[in-house]
Scaffold this active site. Structure first.
Site, PDB file in Angstrom:
ATOM      1  N   ASP A  48      38.973  37.698  41.952  1.00 37.48           N
ATOM      2  CA  ASP A  48      40.380  37.859  42.316  1.00 37.48           C
ATOM      3  C   ASP A  48      41.010  36.502  42.605  1.00 37.48           C
ATOM      4  O   ASP A  48      40.467  35.716  43.371  1.00 37.48           O
ATOM      5  CB  ASP A  48      40.546  38.753  43.540  1.00 37.48           C
ATOM      6  CG  ASP A  48      42.000  39.159  43.694  1.00 37.48           C
ATOM      7  OD1 ASP A  48      42.417  40.136  43.040  1.00 37.48           O
ATOM      8  OD2 ASP A  48      42.745  38.475  44.423  1.00 37.48           O
TER       9      ASP A  48
HETATM   10  C1  LIG Z   1      47.621  30.776  38.861  1.00 36.07           C
HETATM   11  C2  LIG Z   1      47.196  31.467  37.604  1.00 36.07           C
HETATM   12  C3  LIG Z   1      46.799  32.805  37.592  1.00 36.07           C
HETATM   13  N1  LIG Z   1      46.414  33.415  36.444  1.00 36.07           N
HETATM   14  C4  LIG Z   1      45.977  34.830  36.425  1.00 36.07           C
HETATM   15  C5  LIG Z   1      44.482  35.011  36.624  1.00 36.07           C
HETATM   16  C6  LIG Z   1      44.384  36.469  36.972  1.00 36.07           C
HETATM   17  O1  LIG Z   1      44.219  37.215  35.766  1.00 36.07           O
HETATM   18  C7  LIG Z   1      45.753  36.788  37.583  1.00 36.07           C
HETATM   19  C8  LIG Z   1      45.604  37.147  39.034  1.00 36.07           C
HETATM   20  O2  LIG Z   1      45.331  38.506  39.159  1.00 36.07           O
HETATM   21  P1  LIG Z   1      43.931  39.113  39.568  1.00 36.07           P
HETATM   22  O3  LIG Z   1      44.222  40.290  40.454  1.00 36.07           O
HETATM   23  O4  LIG Z   1      43.018  38.055  40.082  1.00 36.07           O
HETATM   24  O5  LIG Z   1      43.289  39.629  38.196  1.00 36.07           O
HETATM   25  P2  LIG Z   1      43.862  40.637  37.108  1.00 36.07           P
HETATM   26  O6  LIG Z   1      44.678  41.725  37.742  1.00 36.07           O
HETATM   27  O7  LIG Z   1      44.535  39.840  36.023  1.00 36.07           O
HETATM   28  O8  LIG Z   1      42.544  41.232  36.468  1.00 36.07           O
HETATM   29  P3  LIG Z   1      41.394  42.133  37.172  1.00 36.07           P
HETATM   30  O9  LIG Z   1      41.863  42.554  38.536  1.00 36.07           O
HETATM   31  O10 LIG Z   1      41.176  43.291  36.254  1.00 36.07           O
HETATM   32  O11 LIG Z   1      40.212  41.222  37.226  1.00 36.07           O
HETATM   33  O12 LIG Z   1      46.546  35.611  37.447  1.00 36.07           O
HETATM   34  C9  LIG Z   1      46.407  32.714  35.235  1.00 36.07           C
HETATM   35  O13 LIG Z   1      46.061  33.292  34.194  1.00 36.07           O
HETATM   36  N2  LIG Z   1      46.771  31.406  35.227  1.00 36.07           N
HETATM   37  C10 LIG Z   1      47.172  30.738  36.340  1.00 36.07           C
HETATM   38  O14 LIG Z   1      47.499  29.529  36.262  1.00 36.07           O
END
Ligand SMILES: Cc1cn([C@H]2C[C@H](O)[C@@H](COP(=O)(O)OP(=O)(O)OP(=O)(O)O)O2)c(=O)[nH]c1=O
Length: 208
Positions: free
Chosen positions: A68
């Site tokens: 997360d």
């Molecule tokens: C800050 C930042 C975040 N993110 C993304 C990563 C995560 O996918 C998302 C944060 O949400 P998360 O809740 O961590 O993950 P998710 O909902 O995408 O997937 P799952 O719960 O099924 O594992 O933001 C980027 O892709 N690039 C960035 O620079």
């Protein structure tokens, strides 16, 4: 032991694929809530563990990985934006400022349908945005890219142009800190480098 990625995030899937690892994707149905009372790092770990646990309950055998990612600015946790207006406000807030990106990790080993070992950890990266003008923020928000991302940006896309400096693991910002994950894997005597290298070689051998 078979690796199961408890995530629907295409970024996490791509990072593991780029390492030539063999894994299965089982997106978690865990509902992210009830962690607001915890400090940010503990929030990220609790959510990662919640995601992995939910998948562990419906798994017979395997090593389940939950993750997360949260963005923290001046002590406030900024998750995914609710809508385009919220994304705009979040990016205006981060303009010209430093913030932390924290990814919590949880690995749960399941054997005969039972959890037999759990390890957790978290990685922090400091990200500094340049001063953003409102026209740039509006143009970026209009792409829709911020909507599914913590902190309303994805460093791997157009938002690379918002970032002046980072201190720490880039892959942690994208959503999966690879060195920290490799370190947690040592609990099972697994080296991701050796696994990826072996699979890359056998993939190359079948092509030639
Ligand atoms: C800050 C930042 C975040 N993110 C993304 C990563 C995560 O996918 C998302 C944060 O949400 P998360 O809740 O961590 O993950 P998710 O909902 O995408 O997937 P799952 O719960 O099924 O594992 O933001 C980027 O892709 N690039 C960035 O620079």
């Amino acid at each position: 032991m078979h690796l199961i990625l408890a995530s629907a995030s295409p970024r996490r899937r791509q990072l593991l694929t780029d390492l030539h690892l063999s894994f299965t994707i089982v997106p978690s149905n865990f509902v992210e809530a009830g962690v607001d009372h915890l400090p940010p790092r503990e929030q990220a770990i609790a959510l990662a563990e919640g995601k992995a646990n939910e998948v562990a309950r419906r798994t017979g055998e395997g090593l389940i990985l939950g993750a997360d990612t949260i963005v923290v600015h001046e002590g406030t946790v900024l998750g995914k934006p609710r809508d385009a207006d919220d994304a705009f406000r979040t990016l205006r807030r981060l303009s010209g400022q430093s913030h932390q990106v924290i990814t919590g990790l949880a690995l749960i080993e399941v054997h005969d349908g039972q959890p037999v070992a759990t390890v957790t950890g978290a990685e922090t990266t400091m990200v500094t945005f340049r001063q953003l003008d409102e026209a740039d923020i509006a143009a970026y928000v209009a792409t829709g890219d911020p909507l599914d991302k913590a902190g309303a940006y994805g460093i791997q896309g157009l938002a690379a142009l918002l970032v002046e400096r980072i201190d720490g693991d880039y892959f942690n910002v994208v959503g999966l800190p690879l060195v920290a994950l490799d370190r947690l894997m040592r609990r099972w005597q697994i080296s991701l480098l050796q696994q990826g290298a072996a699979r890359e070689q056998s993939q190359r051998a079948t092509l030639t």
